[in-house]
Motif scaffolding. Structure first.
Motif, PDB file in Angstrom:
ATOM      1  N   UNK A  10      17.517   7.387 -10.320  1.00 51.27           N
ATOM      2  CA  UNK A  10      16.205   7.275 -10.968  1.00 51.27           C
ATOM      3  C   UNK A  10      15.449   6.019 -10.532  1.00 51.27           C
ATOM      4  N   UNK A  11      16.078   4.837 -10.483  1.00 49.86           N
ATOM      5  CA  UNK A  11      15.320   3.671 -10.000  1.00 49.86           C
ATOM      6  C   UNK A  11      14.827   3.830  -8.553  1.00 49.86           C
ATOM      7  N   UNK A  12      15.604   4.504  -7.729  1.00 51.77           N
ATOM      8  CA  UNK A  12      15.162   4.743  -6.351  1.00 51.77           C
ATOM      9  C   UNK A  12      13.935   5.647  -6.339  1.00 51.77           C
ATOM     10  N   UNK A  13      13.944   6.683  -7.161  1.00 50.44           N
ATOM     11  CA  UNK A  13      12.777   7.574  -7.244  1.00 50.44           C
ATOM     12  C   UNK A  13      11.561   6.816  -7.757  1.00 50.44           C
ATOM     13  N   UNK A  14      11.760   5.978  -8.755  1.00 53.85           N
ATOM     14  CA  UNK A  14      10.646   5.190  -9.294  1.00 53.85           C
ATOM     15  C   UNK A  14      10.088   4.262  -8.217  1.00 53.85           C
ATOM     16  N   UNK A  15      10.966   3.638  -7.455  1.00 53.61           N
ATOM     17  CA  UNK A  15      10.540   2.756  -6.363  1.00 53.61           C
ATOM     18  C   UNK A  15       9.739   3.543  -5.335  1.00 53.61           C
ATOM     19  N   UNK A  16      10.204   4.747  -5.013  1.00 56.55           N
ATOM     20  CA  UNK A  16       9.496   5.589  -4.047  1.00 56.55           C
ATOM     21  C   UNK A  16       8.090   5.925  -4.543  1.00 56.55           C
ATOM     22  N   UNK A  17       7.972   6.293  -5.802  1.00 53.13           N
ATOM     23  CA  UNK A  17       6.672   6.620  -6.384  1.00 53.13           C
ATOM     24  C   UNK A  17       5.756   5.396  -6.374  1.00 53.13           C
ATOM     25  N   UNK A  18       6.301   4.247  -6.729  1.00 49.74           N
ATOM     26  CA  UNK A  18       5.514   3.009  -6.745  1.00 49.74           C
ATOM     27  C   UNK A  18       4.992   2.640  -5.361  1.00 49.74           C
ATOM     28  N   UNK A  19       5.731   3.001  -4.322  1.00 50.25           N
ATOM     29  CA  UNK A  19       5.378   2.614  -2.963  1.00 50.25           C
ATOM     30  C   UNK A  19       4.868   3.764  -2.100  1.00 50.25           C
ATOM     31  N   UNK A  20       4.614   4.900  -2.707  1.00 50.20           N
ATOM     32  CA  UNK A  20       4.215   6.093  -1.945  1.00 50.20           C
ATOM     33  C   UNK A  20       2.968   5.848  -1.102  1.00 50.20           C
ATOM     34  N   UNK A  21       1.982   5.186  -1.664  1.00 53.41           N
ATOM     35  CA  UNK A  21       0.744   4.947  -0.910  1.00 53.41           C
ATOM     36  C   UNK A  21       1.008   4.047   0.295  1.00 53.41           C
ATOM     37  N   UNK A  22       1.879   3.047   0.142  1.00 50.93           N
ATOM     38  CA  UNK A  22       2.231   2.174   1.273  1.00 50.93           C
ATOM     39  C   UNK A  22       2.919   2.968   2.383  1.00 50.93           C
ATOM     40  N   UNK A  23       3.782   3.919   1.999  1.00 51.89           N
ATOM     41  CA  UNK A  23       4.439   4.768   2.998  1.00 51.89           C
ATOM     42  C   UNK A  23       3.418   5.628   3.736  1.00 51.89           C
ATOM     43  N   UNK A  24       2.488   6.213   2.975  1.00 55.72           N
ATOM     44  CA  UNK A  24       1.459   7.056   3.601  1.00 55.72           C
ATOM     45  C   UNK A  24       0.603   6.242   4.577  1.00 55.72           C
ATOM     46  N   UNK A  25       0.208   5.050   4.155  1.00 58.57           N
ATOM     47  CA  UNK A  25      -0.612   4.184   5.007  1.00 58.57           C
ATOM     48  C   UNK A  25       0.149   3.803   6.280  1.00 58.57           C
ATOM     49  N   UNK A  26       1.412   3.439   6.133  1.00 57.79           N
ATOM     50  CA  UNK A  26       2.221   3.067   7.298  1.00 57.79           C
ATOM     51  C   UNK A  26       2.356   4.242   8.257  1.00 57.79           C
ATOM     52  N   UNK A  27       2.570   5.430   7.742  1.00 55.76           N
ATOM     53  CA  UNK A  27       2.699   6.619   8.595  1.00 55.76           C
ATOM     54  C   UNK A  27       1.395   6.907   9.338  1.00 55.76           C
TER      55      UNK A  27
END
Length: 135
Positions: A108-125
């Motif tokens: 669950x903390x990993x999923x929360x971290x992913x959600x919190x950083x989703x926009x950063x991942x999209x921007x990097x991609x």
């Protein structure tokens, strides 16, 4: 602990693993990155004890073969329990074990971290893809 302390601690933990533990770590952590294994653990964590067909209904797109294979691997690693009632027609139920519940809780903390950083991942991609469009 700070991120730096966690990283140092993780190296110490890795260094302490025996060859047998290293192999076990890789095999068990495969469940964390496997769509179907993680889906099964999540479904059983949310819904409780379920039959094979009910798990299949809740995991859109899973094949019979993949579901059976994933259930066996999870059972082998002790994350789920299988109970066969030895009835005709067959009735088999699956549930999370205590270690399976612990595994789900740690995800669950990993999923929360992913959600919190989703926009950063999209921007990097997007930035990466724009710079590598001719490859």
């Amino acid at each position: 602990m700070t991120e730096e302390e966690v990283i140092r601690h993780s190296q110490a933990a890795c260094d302490a693993l025996s060859a047998e533990d290293e192999s076990l770590k890789r095999e068990v952590l495969t469940h964390a990155g496997n769509r179907w294994s993680l889906g099964i653990v999540h479904v059983l964590g949310i819904a409780g004890t379920l039959r094979h067909a009910e798990i299949a209904r809740r995991l859109e797109g899973v094949t019979q073969r993949m579901l059976t294979r994933s259930l066996r691997q999870l059972e082998r690693d002790g994350l789920i329990s299988r109970f066969d009632y030895n009835e005709v027609p067959p009735r088999v139920e699956y549930c999370l074990t205590p270690i399976g519940r612990s595994f789900l809780a740690k995800m669950v903390p990993l999923w929360a971290w992913l959600i919190e950083n989703a926009e950063d991942f999209r921007t990097a991609r997007e930035r990466f893809d724009a710079g590598h469009s001719s490859d």
